[in-house]
Design a protein around this motif. Structure first.
Motif, PDB file in Angstrom:
ATOM      1  N   ARG A 107     104.418  -5.623   7.907  1.00 31.70           N
ATOM      2  CA  ARG A 107     105.497  -5.419   8.878  1.00 31.70           C
ATOM      3  C   ARG A 107     105.235  -4.137   9.654  1.00 31.70           C
ATOM      4  N   GLU A 108     105.402  -4.226  10.959  1.00 34.87           N
ATOM      5  CA  GLU A 108     105.235  -3.057  11.810  1.00 34.87           C
ATOM      6  C   GLU A 108     106.374  -2.977  12.816  1.00 34.87           C
ATOM      7  N   ILE A 109     106.777  -1.757  13.112  1.00 37.56           N
ATOM      8  CA  ILE A 109     107.778  -1.523  14.143  1.00 37.56           C
ATOM      9  C   ILE A 109     107.065  -1.299  15.474  1.00 37.56           C
ATOM     10  N   VAL A 110     107.443  -2.075  16.476  1.00 39.43           N
ATOM     11  CA  VAL A 110     106.893  -1.911  17.817  1.00 39.43           C
ATOM     12  C   VAL A 110     107.847  -1.033  18.605  1.00 39.43           C
ATOM     13  N   MET A 111     107.425   0.188  18.873  1.00 40.67           N
ATOM     14  CA  MET A 111     108.291   1.153  19.531  1.00 40.67           C
ATOM     15  C   MET A 111     108.356   0.907  21.036  1.00 40.67           C
ATOM     16  N   PRO A 112     109.530   1.091  21.624  1.00 40.23           N
ATOM     17  CA  PRO A 112     109.654   0.992  23.082  1.00 40.23           C
ATOM     18  C   PRO A 112     109.061   2.238  23.735  1.00 40.23           C
ATOM     19  N   GLN A 168     114.181   3.284   5.511  1.00 44.03           N
ATOM     20  CA  GLN A 168     112.872   2.720   5.821  1.00 44.03           C
ATOM     21  C   GLN A 168     112.676   2.633   7.333  1.00 44.03           C
ATOM     22  N   PHE A 169     113.711   2.209   8.034  1.00 43.66           N
ATOM     23  CA  PHE A 169     113.646   2.132   9.498  1.00 43.66           C
ATOM     24  C   PHE A 169     113.478   3.516  10.114  1.00 43.66           C
ATOM     25  N   PHE A 170     114.246   4.481   9.636  1.00 38.70           N
ATOM     26  CA  PHE A 170     114.149   5.837  10.191  1.00 38.70           C
ATOM     27  C   PHE A 170     112.745   6.411   9.984  1.00 38.70           C
ATOM     28  N   ALA A 171     112.172   6.138   8.808  1.00 42.65           N
ATOM     29  CA  ALA A 171     110.823   6.639   8.528  1.00 42.65           C
ATOM     30  C   ALA A 171     109.800   5.999   9.464  1.00 42.65           C
ATOM     31  N   GLN A 172     109.977   4.702   9.745  1.00 44.70           N
ATOM     32  CA  GLN A 172     109.059   4.016  10.650  1.00 44.70           C
ATOM     33  C   GLN A 172     109.171   4.560  12.072  1.00 44.70           C
ATOM     34  N   VAL A 173     110.392   4.897  12.485  1.00 43.85           N
ATOM     35  CA  VAL A 173     110.585   5.482  13.816  1.00 43.85           C
ATOM     36  C   VAL A 173     109.849   6.819  13.924  1.00 43.85           C
ATOM     37  N   ARG A 174     110.014   7.649  12.905  1.00 46.69           N
ATOM     38  CA  ARG A 174     109.333   8.949  12.923  1.00 46.69           C
ATOM     39  C   ARG A 174     107.819   8.776  12.892  1.00 46.69           C
ATOM     40  N   ALA A 175     107.356   7.794  12.088  1.00 45.30           N
ATOM     41  CA  ALA A 175     105.918   7.543  12.024  1.00 45.30           C
ATOM     42  C   ALA A 175     105.372   7.032  13.352  1.00 45.30           C
ATOM     43  N   GLY A 176     106.251   6.431  14.160  1.00 41.36           N
ATOM     44  CA  GLY A 176     105.850   5.937  15.468  1.00 41.36           C
ATOM     45  C   GLY A 176     105.826   7.000  16.546  1.00 41.36           C
ATOM     46  N   GLY A 177     106.050   8.249  16.162  1.00 36.33           N
ATOM     47  CA  GLY A 177     105.942   9.346  17.111  1.00 36.33           C
ATOM     48  C   GLY A 177     107.234   9.742  17.795  1.00 36.33           C
ATOM     49  N   ILE A 178     108.354   9.192  17.324  1.00 36.23           N
ATOM     50  CA  ILE A 178     109.648   9.531  17.905  1.00 36.23           C
ATOM     51  C   ILE A 178     110.389  10.482  16.972  1.00 36.23           C
ATOM     52  N   THR A 179     110.873  11.587  17.524  1.00 34.25           N
ATOM     53  CA  THR A 179     111.651  12.552  16.745  1.00 34.25           C
ATOM     54  C   THR A 179     113.122  12.374  17.084  1.00 34.25           C
ATOM     55  N   PRO A 180     113.912  11.828  16.173  1.00 35.48           N
ATOM     56  CA  PRO A 180     115.320  11.565  16.468  1.00 35.48           C
ATOM     57  C   PRO A 180     116.138  12.852  16.587  1.00 35.48           C
ATOM     58  N   ALA A 181     117.099  12.831  17.491  1.00 33.93           N
ATOM     59  CA  ALA A 181     118.084  13.915  17.537  1.00 33.93           C
ATOM     60  C   ALA A 181     119.036  13.781  16.357  1.00 33.93           C
TER      61      ALA A 181
END
Length: 319
Positions: A203-208, A225-238
């Motif tokens: 499974r992979e998250i496709v980032m916009p 798990q979702f938050f970790a995938q977002v960060r791994a995709g190069g996005i730093t959440p506010a």
């Protein structure tokens, strides 16, 4: 351990025994049923697996439908999912499946009755039964069970997240493991996997397109798990905001998210496909708004479809 776990385990064992001995009966549809299920509460990837399997069947020219309970819907009875409908009527996951696959998706408390409707209206060659491993009142011709690494060391409800013990895997035809989980080690760890088909998926998250420090929010089974995938995709959440699984969003949620954006100076909002479904028309008020799509790939997909088709053409009765 929660003392109720023992009672839950005994009740589960009794129910399975009654089905195994024919005291509780299972009804058979005219067309074969391929079940996709798991042992634990959410987060194993059933919905994306159903979509991925559906795409493989479509590529083979096989007509099928999807039967599901429609968890979280406010309606009753058997309904055919309308792709322009809403989660309150059909459930978020059935709606997502219908939109992604473009095939008939039928919701109903009784998946047997849902299947009867599907056979009358759509003449499918087979049914996919979503979240079907515990739904033993319907005969399945092929049982697929998705497992996570955590499942192998987890406990039964309510102490853990398992709906059934690992020994129940003996009813399965195929076990699906994450690609990074050593299959042979898992077979050694649980004797119930021995002799089963072992498939693997990724499974992979496709980032916009990158948002600048977005508010990342979701209402899914395993949000971290979702938050970790977002960060791994190069996005730093506010900020990272959790809602309960299948959360039905309302105006107060939108106001809360907007207040956070103003306070933190966030660059927009990012969520999952399932949450997009649950937002409905409210998503128009979240701008800039983006969705991280989940992509699931099944290893050796042709072998997977061949194994399913070979089994269901044998015509062996199952429960």
């Amino acid at each position: 351990m929660n003392p109720l776990t023992g009672f839950y385990g005994a009740a589960t064992a009794l129910r399975n025994t009654l089905f195994d001995r024919g005291v509780l009966s299972s009804r058979r549809l005219e067309r074969p049923v391929v079940s996709v299920g798991n042992l634990s509460l959410g987060g194993s990837g059933k919905t994306p697996f159903v979509i991925a399997l559906g795409e493989l069947l479509k590529a083979r020219g096989i007509r099928f439908d999807v039967l599901t309970r429609g968890y979280g819907r406010k309606t009753r009875g058997v309904l055919i999912v309308e792709t322009d409908g809403n989660a309150a009527d059909f459930g978020d996951e059935p709606l997502l499946i219908a939109r992604r696959l473009g095939v008939p998706v039928i919701v109903g408390e009784s998946r047997y009755e849902a299947g009867r409707v599907a056979e009358r209206k759509f003449q499918p060659q087979l049914h996919i039964l979503d979240d079907g491993f515990q739904h033993r009142s319907l005969v399945r011709d092929f049982d697929i069970v998705l497992m996570t690494e955590r499942d192998f060391d987890d406990r039964l409800l309510p102490s853990g997240r398992l709906r059934e013990p690992l020994s129940s895997l003996r009813r399965a035809d195929a076990i699906v493991l994450p690609r990074d989980l050593p299959a042979q080690e898992m077979v050694i760890k649980s004797s119930a996997l021995q002799g089963k088909l072992i498939w693997q998926m990724n499974r992979e998250i496709v980032m916009p397109a990158a948002l600048l420090a977005p508010i990342v929010f979701c209402g899914i089974a395993r949000p971290q798990q979702f938050f970790a995938q977002v960060r791994a995709g190069g996005i730093t959440p506010a900020a990272e905001v959790e809602f309960r699984d299948h959360h039905p969003y309302d105006r107060r949620d939108i106001e809360r998210l907007f207040a956070m954006r103003g306070k933190l100076g966030a660059g927009g909002f990012l969520t999952t496909e399932k949450d997009e479904v649950n937002l409905g028309s409210l998503q128009a008020d979240l701008k800039p708004f983006a969705v991280a799509a989940l992509s699931l790939a099944i290893d050796h997909p042709n072998d997977v479809v061949d194994a399913i088709l070979a089994r269901i053409t044998e015509g062996k009765p199952r429960s």
